[in-house]
Design a protein around this motif. Structure first.
Motif, PDB file in Angstrom:
ATOM      1  N   PRO A   7       0.844  -1.412   0.212  1.00  0.00           N
ATOM      2  CA  PRO A   7       0.273  -0.331  -0.102  1.00  0.00           C
ATOM      3  C   PRO A   7       1.035   1.007  -0.215  1.00  0.00           C
ATOM      4  N   ALA A   8       1.557   1.333  -0.990  1.00  0.00           N
ATOM      5  CA  ALA A   8       2.331   2.654  -1.016  1.00  0.00           C
ATOM      6  C   ALA A   8       2.754   3.492  -2.930  1.00  0.00           C
ATOM      7  N   ALA A   9       3.148   4.192  -2.824  1.00  0.00           N
ATOM      8  CA  ALA A   9       3.383   4.588  -3.908  1.00  0.00           C
ATOM      9  C   ALA A   9       5.169   3.935  -4.486  1.00  0.00           C
ATOM     10  N   LYS A  48       1.603   0.703  -5.498  1.00  0.00           N
ATOM     11  CA  LYS A  48       0.014   0.374  -5.759  1.00  0.00           C
ATOM     12  C   LYS A  48      -0.031   1.342  -7.074  1.00  0.00           C
ATOM     13  N   SER A  49       0.762   1.875  -6.791  1.00  0.00           N
ATOM     14  CA  SER A  49       0.621   3.061  -7.814  1.00  0.00           C
ATOM     15  C   SER A  49       2.338   3.389  -7.726  1.00  0.00           C
ATOM     16  N   GLU A  91      -1.318   7.385  -1.559  1.00  0.00           N
ATOM     17  CA  GLU A  91      -1.144   6.138  -0.824  1.00  0.00           C
ATOM     18  C   GLU A  91      -0.174   7.301   0.063  1.00  0.00           C
ATOM     19  N   ARG A 138       6.873   8.480   4.450  1.00  0.00           N
ATOM     20  CA  ARG A 138       5.599   8.899   4.581  1.00  0.00           C
ATOM     21  C   ARG A 138       5.003  10.601   4.387  1.00  0.00           C
TER      22      ARG A 138
END
Length: 203
Positions: A7-9, A48-49, A91, A138
């Motif tokens: 769950p990260a870019a 994720k992206s 994200e 973050r």
């Protein structure tokens, strides 16, 4: 490259001038493509992206499926790219990687992600020092980054004093030494090709 995507870019910082290389490092040949397409492929299957962050005057980027592009608001080096990437992504965390790191793979990304649990910033420190161009940042870092930029402090570490930063000492661990290898000069590129060839033959 199987497994659930993190769950990260993925933020590929692609704003360097490649002065020591003498030509763009992003388009150096690698595995039937280029260094840029290699890291994009790795990220596309791992997070994720995926974003490429570059300067406003960059030449047109190649069309790459599933990849978005963003221009740096501040052309000040990697910190400007980090600021633009964190501001653009949806994200909560960005996995930052320089485009000239040919041995970053899914396993390294997943290991770093596990090490980053609960931290605002996570980077590795090897025998040659800290490596902020392969780290987890973050979105909550943005205010501190923006303050550093406004104060004319443009190093990737300029905002670290304002946040809890997790620096993980990996010393001369062979796995991480390979992952953190980056290509800055023609000699580095030749060495990377040799390392890849030796790995392929098992030498």
């Amino acid at each position: 490259m199987s497994g659930e995507r993190l769950p990260a870019a993925g933020l590929v910082l692609a704003g360097g001038g490649s002065r020591r290389m003498g030509r763009s490092k992003l388009y150096l040949a690698w595995d039937g493509g280029t260094l840029l397409t290699r890291i994009i492929t790795v990220l596309h299957h791992t997070v994720k992206s995926t974003w490429i962050v570059g300067p406003p005057d960059a030449t047109p980027w190649p069309v790459l499926p599933g990849v978005r592009f963003i221009s740096e608001e501040h052309s000040i080096g990697p910190l400007g790219g980090l600021q633009a990437g964190l501001a653009a992504m949806a994200e909560p965390a960005g996995l930052v990687v320089a485009a000239d790191m040919p041995f970053v793979g899914p396993e390294a990304i997943r290991r770093l992600w596990r090490l980053a649990a609960g931290a605002e910033v996570t980077v590795l420190r090897a025998a040659d020092g800290a490596h902020p161009l392969f780290g987890v940042y973050r979105r909550s870092c943005l205010p501190a980054i923006q303050r550093a930029i406004e104060q004319g402090q443009h190093r990737m570490t300029s905002f670290w004093d304002a946040l809890p930063v997790r620096v993980i000492d990996v010393g001369d661990n062979p796995f991480w030494a390979r992952v953190l290898f980056n290509v800055n000069t023609p000699a580095d590129y030749r060495r990377a090709l040799r390392i890849r060839a030796e790995s392929a033959t098992g030498d």
